[in-house]
Design a protein around this motif. Sequence first.
Motif, PDB file in Angstrom:
ATOM      1  N   CYS A  41      26.735 -26.042 -16.917  1.00 41.21           N
ATOM      2  CA  CYS A  41      25.619 -25.648 -17.784  1.00 41.21           C
ATOM      3  C   CYS A  41      24.388 -26.518 -17.569  1.00 41.21           C
ATOM      4  CB  CYS A  41      26.045 -25.682 -19.249  1.00 41.21           C
ATOM      5  SG  CYS A  41      27.132 -24.317 -19.685  1.00 41.21           S
ATOM      6  N   GLU A  42      24.578 -27.763 -17.192  1.00 39.67           N
ATOM      7  CA  GLU A  42      23.441 -28.641 -16.918  1.00 39.67           C
ATOM      8  C   GLU A  42      22.678 -28.194 -15.668  1.00 39.67           C
ATOM      9  OE1 GLU A  42      22.093 -31.709 -18.100  1.00 39.67           O
ATOM     10  OE2 GLU A  42      23.206 -31.350 -19.933  1.00 39.67           O
ATOM     11  N   LEU A  43      23.397 -27.673 -14.676  1.00 41.00           N
ATOM     12  CA  LEU A  43      22.771 -27.427 -13.376  1.00 41.00           C
ATOM     13  C   LEU A  43      22.507 -25.965 -13.038  1.00 41.00           C
ATOM     14  CD1 LEU A  43      24.700 -30.003 -11.218  1.00 41.00           C
ATOM     15  CD2 LEU A  43      22.281 -30.039 -11.795  1.00 41.00           C
ATOM     16  N   ARG A  44      23.363 -25.077 -13.421  1.00 38.85           N
ATOM     17  CA  ARG A  44      23.249 -23.723 -12.879  1.00 38.85           C
ATOM     18  C   ARG A  44      22.391 -22.754 -13.703  1.00 38.85           C
ATOM     19  NH1 ARG A  44      24.512 -26.347  -9.064  1.00 38.85           N
ATOM     20  NH2 ARG A  44      26.407 -26.198  -7.911  1.00 38.85           N
ATOM     21  N   PRO A  45      22.855 -22.248 -14.828  1.00 34.78           N
ATOM     22  CA  PRO A  45      22.132 -21.138 -15.455  1.00 34.78           C
ATOM     23  C   PRO A  45      20.718 -21.488 -15.913  1.00 34.78           C
ATOM     24  CG  PRO A  45      24.004 -21.795 -16.815  1.00 34.78           C
ATOM     25  CD  PRO A  45      24.065 -22.595 -15.564  1.00 34.78           C
ATOM     26  N   MET A  51      13.688 -20.876 -12.511  1.00 36.12           N
ATOM     27  CA  MET A  51      13.028 -20.426 -11.281  1.00 36.12           C
ATOM     28  C   MET A  51      12.862 -18.909 -11.246  1.00 36.12           C
ATOM     29  SD  MET A  51      11.888 -22.965  -9.879  1.00 36.12           S
ATOM     30  CE  MET A  51      11.047 -21.901  -8.748  1.00 36.12           C
ATOM     31  N   ILE A  52      13.837 -18.191 -11.757  1.00 34.16           N
ATOM     32  CA  ILE A  52      13.712 -16.724 -11.804  1.00 34.16           C
ATOM     33  C   ILE A  52      12.531 -16.327 -12.685  1.00 34.16           C
ATOM     34  CG2 ILE A  52      14.840 -14.627 -12.664  1.00 34.16           C
ATOM     35  CD1 ILE A  52      17.496 -15.857 -11.636  1.00 34.16           C
ATOM     36  N   VAL A  83      14.003 -28.108  -8.903  1.00 33.72           N
ATOM     37  CA  VAL A  83      15.266 -27.384  -9.093  1.00 33.72           C
ATOM     38  C   VAL A  83      16.134 -27.482  -7.844  1.00 33.72           C
ATOM     39  CG1 VAL A  83      16.277 -25.111  -9.476  1.00 33.72           C
ATOM     40  CG2 VAL A  83      14.343 -25.860 -10.863  1.00 33.72           C
ATOM     41  N   TRP A  84      15.528 -27.319  -6.686  1.00 34.89           N
ATOM     42  CA  TRP A  84      16.292 -27.438  -5.442  1.00 34.89           C
ATOM     43  C   TRP A  84      16.925 -28.818  -5.335  1.00 34.89           C
ATOM     44  CZ3 TRP A  84      15.539 -30.839  -1.385  1.00 34.89           C
ATOM     45  CH2 TRP A  84      16.392 -30.642  -0.286  1.00 34.89           C
ATOM     46  N   ASP A 112      20.407 -26.493 -22.592  1.00 27.47           N
ATOM     47  CA  ASP A 112      20.612 -26.106 -21.188  1.00 27.47           C
ATOM     48  C   ASP A 112      20.328 -24.630 -20.937  1.00 27.47           C
ATOM     49  OD1 ASP A 112      21.376 -28.677 -20.562  1.00 27.47           O
ATOM     50  OD2 ASP A 112      23.522 -28.257 -20.677  1.00 27.47           O
ATOM     51  N   LEU A 113      20.768 -23.775 -21.845  1.00 29.83           N
ATOM     52  CA  LEU A 113      20.710 -22.333 -21.586  1.00 29.83           C
ATOM     53  C   LEU A 113      19.485 -21.641 -22.153  1.00 29.83           C
ATOM     54  CD1 LEU A 113      24.463 -21.430 -22.189  1.00 29.83           C
ATOM     55  CD2 LEU A 113      23.340 -22.216 -20.104  1.00 29.83           C
ATOM     56  N   ALA A 114      18.814 -22.235 -23.124  1.00 27.27           N
ATOM     57  CA  ALA A 114      17.649 -21.584 -23.720  1.00 27.27           C
ATOM     58  C   ALA A 114      16.387 -22.435 -23.573  1.00 27.27           C
ATOM     59  CB  ALA A 114      17.907 -21.288 -25.193  1.00 27.27           C
TER      60      ALA A 114
END
Length: 136
Positions: A41-45, A51-52, A83-84, A112-114
């Motif tokens: 959750c820290e890194l992916r979504p 970036m999206i 982000v990369w 993390d998610l919002a």
Amino acid sequence: KSFGKGLLLAVGGDSGNPFYDFFMGRELNPRWGSFDWKEFCELRPGLIGWMILNLAMMSKQYDRLGYVTGSMVLINIFQGLYVWDAQYQERAILTTMDITTDGFGYMLVFGDLAWVPFTYSLQARYLVDHDPMLQW
């Protein structure tokens, strides 16, 4: 599951108050097998969502103006590099306070998610309608 025997609990999330513990997070590093929920959750979504959203704002600016401004390009490049780097240097996240100290509770998950994708992309959102038209 955080009440199981032998689990590593976060100091801040083991107060005895169930509402506070839910918010702060009881378990330090919840896992399903070898899958670490907190690290994911820290890194992916959140970061990928950020970036999206930035790319979507760049697309919207192109739809409105017929071109993409330099400011929007720079925002996407600089934030994209951040982000990369987080994705490429994934093991560095293991030394941060979020991983080593904070419990995996509502506060961390919501952040993390919002919070990350929807507030960090506000610069690009602003540039869709209010670009200062900086010269190259």
